[in-house]
Design a protein around this motif. Structure first.
Motif, PDB file in Angstrom:
ATOM      1  N   TYR B 252      77.192 -15.781 117.461  1.00  0.00           N
ATOM      2  CA  TYR B 252      76.012 -16.548 116.707  1.00  0.00           C
ATOM      3  C   TYR B 252      74.750 -16.318 117.331  1.00  0.00           C
ATOM      4  N   ALA B 255      73.482 -12.926 115.910  1.00  0.00           N
ATOM      5  CA  ALA B 255      73.181 -13.078 114.481  1.00  0.00           C
ATOM      6  C   ALA B 255      71.914 -13.474 114.349  1.00  0.00           C
ATOM      7  N   LEU B 256      71.659 -14.693 115.058  1.00  0.00           N
ATOM      8  CA  LEU B 256      70.418 -15.309 114.621  1.00  0.00           C
ATOM      9  C   LEU B 256      69.231 -14.441 115.184  1.00  0.00           C
ATOM     10  N   LEU B 275      74.529  -9.956 109.518  1.00  0.00           N
ATOM     11  CA  LEU B 275      74.183 -10.671 108.415  1.00  0.00           C
ATOM     12  C   LEU B 275      75.402 -11.879 108.423  1.00  0.00           C
ATOM     13  N   LEU B 276      75.114 -13.023 108.547  1.00  0.00           N
ATOM     14  CA  LEU B 276      76.104 -14.051 108.527  1.00  0.00           C
ATOM     15  C   LEU B 276      76.660 -14.274 107.157  1.00  0.00           C
ATOM     16  N   LYS B 277      77.603 -14.667 106.634  1.00  0.00           N
ATOM     17  CA  LYS B 277      78.005 -15.129 105.515  1.00  0.00           C
ATOM     18  C   LYS B 277      77.821 -16.593 105.350  1.00  0.00           C
ATOM     19  N   GLY B 278      77.300 -17.006 104.068  1.00  0.00           N
ATOM     20  CA  GLY B 278      77.324 -18.507 103.663  1.00  0.00           C
ATOM     21  C   GLY B 278      76.276 -19.270 104.577  1.00  0.00           C
ATOM     22  N   ASP B 279      76.460 -20.630 104.304  1.00  0.00           N
ATOM     23  CA  ASP B 279      75.596 -21.554 105.097  1.00  0.00           C
ATOM     24  C   ASP B 279      76.298 -22.431 106.282  1.00  0.00           C
ATOM     25  N   ARG B 295      81.886 -18.652 110.044  1.00  0.00           N
ATOM     26  CA  ARG B 295      80.826 -17.595 109.791  1.00  0.00           C
ATOM     27  C   ARG B 295      80.794 -16.409 110.734  1.00  0.00           C
TER      28      ARG B 295
END
Lengths: 321, 328
Positions: B252, B255-256, B275-279, B295
């Motif tokens: 995480y 990704a951030l 790229l992370l998927k979704g929310d 995610r």
């Protein structure tokens, strides 16, 4: 030919406290396939400029100058004439998707209406195209979600719905007003990726209004820096980021800490406060905050003129020290 | 080693939400779910994460502006969760907070002199009028405001100046800790650097500790010594600032960091993005096991079954909560 040509655009608002000059003497052009980034502080006139282009200024606003879209003058057009252009060839997306989505209507109704109204499609065809567009912008399970209400989407998904709506008629120009400011960085990255892809695929020109220089760096080839309702500098992204010619551009770049490198202990801040558009002085609006100000600055407005690096700047200095 | 000024242990803040049916029991929304960390004197700790990850709730729970559901908040050796309310109130003099919206956090009908003096009147009622005035006159230049502005009202100031007023109000009691909740997010880019510099100057001069809550990773990297990454109310990773950026261990965190755009076109266009998927999933029904697994590009069956504990990575200052941090 330029897709959008703006010349000597002036925007004034009449308020009980006097006249506010939101934009003064703006001139620029966007060519087909271009992506122009517009940076500036809040109140620098960047949003009002595009609202004027879309014919969406508040009632107390007045516009003079010229706005030509595909060669056609937009100032003075009636609402009906404008409606044939905006939403079709020219679309705008906003920071808050709920400003363009109606909370009472299903997304399906809001989307197919556009195609039925502007393209004369049947409802079935419109639905099919709208769902395809939702899929294109990365909404999973689009056929089902198409029937939902806006509040049933998350913030990032709502932004995608708005982008899908804006792109339905394959506009020539997409105006994006801080489309990712309210989103988390991970979702912002998704949206920016999407805009880049759409630009390559559909060939839409993009005008990206933002205060985030990083967003501009990733997406835009041309950059316009605004200050106090005027253009401070306009140049290619290369020039703006690596050889800025205006003291404000330079200050802005220096004041942002960067994630990819260790910054100095102290940030180089631009001193002072943003300008008050009601009390603009006679000279260059950046004068009180400019480290290089000299004799002509407080009294004489610098005109936009060619600068090193192939761009334009509005500054009395010949070159930055 | 120096003693921490603040130790948070297994802090939880759950908000009860009404169940669907009329008589069904409430469902807890786990805004903060078992957060532990230490804060040392003169240290700046950054708390980052997406909106809804619990960073603001955590800040408020530390000050007990929101009652924690369970866990301990030890302030200078004393557990705040056990203190009676009057004693707690007195402790708050040492811990102050600065809010995101500078104008909304100031009473529009008070002069800024009165706003800044209010904490003094509340906590030190024995002070005379002129003593209070002296203190206000003394603090104003320290936050970069002119003392003769003290009789003006908040609406006469710009956003950056209002934030300076908020900082003066937090500083007037000479606190040992200031929690800054997104203090520069509402400000213009050219003003942010001014406020960040001011906070650093004040910290150096008065030796305060700062907790800096923000979603802007670039600013957090600049101002913070250590950074804690939150996701759905849990700590994913905590490490010294340079280390978290140069050697992130949690997927995480990676990704951030890769999602933050860099103001440098050549670098930004070449950059590899994860790229992370979704929310963010709903905090009412967080995923089982590791909360990030829905995610996460690397998640497998173990991640769904087993909650990863926060464990030591490279060194004891770098902690990460991931089953696979060694192999990612």
């Amino acid at each position: 030919m330029a897709l959008l040509e703006v010349e000597n655009l002036n925007i004034r608002f009449h308020t009980p406290d006097g006249e506010v000059a939101a934009a003064t003497n703006l001139s620029f052009a966007i060519n087909e396939g271009d992506s122009l980034g517009i940076v500036g502080e809040s109140g620098s006139g960047k949003t009002q400029m595009f609202l004027a282009i879309m014919g969406l200024l508040a009632k107390n606003g007045s516009v003079t100058g010229s706005i030509r879209f595909q060669g056609r003058e937009l100032i003075g057009l009636s609402r009906t004439q404008l409606n044939a252009i905006r939403g079709v060839d020219m679309a705008m997306i906003f920071q808050d998707p709920m400003t363009s989505l109606n909370p009472f209507l299903r997304v399906s109704r809001q989307m197919n209406e556009i195609l039925i109204e502007h393209k004369g499609l049947s409802e079935n065809d419109a639905d099919r195209q709208a769902i395809a567009m939702l899929e294109r912008v990365g909404i999973p399970d689009a056929a089902r979600r198409y029937r939902l209400y806006p509040h049933e989407f998350s913030g990032g998904m709502r932004q995608r719905v708005m982008i899908a709506m804006a792109l339905l008629c394959r506009p020539k120009l997409l105006i994006a007003d801080e489309p990712t400011t309210a989103l988390d960085v991970t979702v912002q990255a998704q949206i920016l990726e999407l805009l880049t892809e759409l630009r390559q695929e559909v060939g839409t020109s993009i005008a990206m209004i933002t205060h985030d220089l990083g967003v501009i760096a990733g997406l835009c080839d041309q950059v316009m820096v605004m200050y106090g309702g005027r253009v401070a500098e306009r140049a290619s992204a290369e020039t703006i980021f690596y050889h800025p010619q205006h003291p404000y551009t330079q200050g802005l770049l220096q004041s942002v800490p960067r994630l990819d490198q260790k910054t100095e202990k102290r940030l180089v801040a631009i001193p002072g406060q943003p300008p008050n558009l009601q009390k603009l002085s006679a000279g260059c609006p950046f004068t009180p905050r400019c480290p290089y100000r000299f004799e002509p600055c407080p009294t004489l407005v610098p005109q936009l003129r060619p600068a090193a690096g192939g761009g334009f700047k509005a500054c009395h200095l010949e070159a930055l020290p | 080693m120096t003693q921490p000024i603040l130790s948070v242990r297994d802090l939880k803040v759950h908000f009860p939400l009404r169940g669907k049916g009329l008589f069904s029991s409430s469902i807890p929304l786990k805004a903060v779910d078992g957060v532990s960390f230490d804060l040392f004197p003169r240290e700046t700790l950054g708390i980052v994460g997406e909106s809804g990850c619990g960073k603001s709730t955590l800040g408020r729970a530390i000050l007990h502006l929101l009652p924690p559901t369970s866990g301990k908040v030890v302030w200078l050796g004393e557990d705040l969760t056990l203190l009676p309310s009057e004693a707690l109130r007195r402790k708050r003099q040492e811990m102050q907070i600065v809010f995101q919206d500078p104008l909304a956090s100031l009473d529009p009908r008070m002069t800024i002199g009165d706003i800044i003096a209010e904490p003094l009147r509340t906590f030190q009622p024995h002070l005379t009028k002129s003593q209070i005035q002296d203190r206000v006159m003394e603090i104003l230049p320290q936050v970069g405001l002119n003392p003769f502005m003290r009789n003006r009202y908040p609406h006469e100031f710009s956003g950056g100046q209002c934030q300076r007023i908020g900082i003066a109000r937090a500083m007037i009691l000479k606190p040992k800790l200031i929690i800054c909740d997104e203090p520069v997010s509402a400000l213009d880019v050219s003003i942010r650097a001014q406020i960040v510099n001011l906070l650093q100057d004040l910290q150096e001069k008065f030796g305060i500790s700062l907790i800096f809550i923000s979603h802007d990773l670039s600013i957090v990297r600049h101002i913070c010594h250590r950074i804690m990454v939150l996701y759905l109310g849990r700590v994913m990773e905590i490490a010294p600032a340079a280390e978290i950026y140069n050697h992130p261990r949690h997927p995480y965190t990676k990704a951030l960091i890769s999602a933050v755009p860099i103001p440098d076109p050549r670098k930004e266009r070449k950059k590899q993005r994860t790229l992370l998927k979704g929310d963010l999933p709903s905090p009412v029904a967080p995923p089982s096991g590791c909360v990030f697994r829905t995610r996460c590009p690397q998640a497998d069956a173990r991640c769904a079954a087993e909650v990863p504990i926060l464990e030591t990575a490279e060194n004891e200052r770098h902690l990460v909560a991931c089953h696979y941090w060694r192999t990612t």
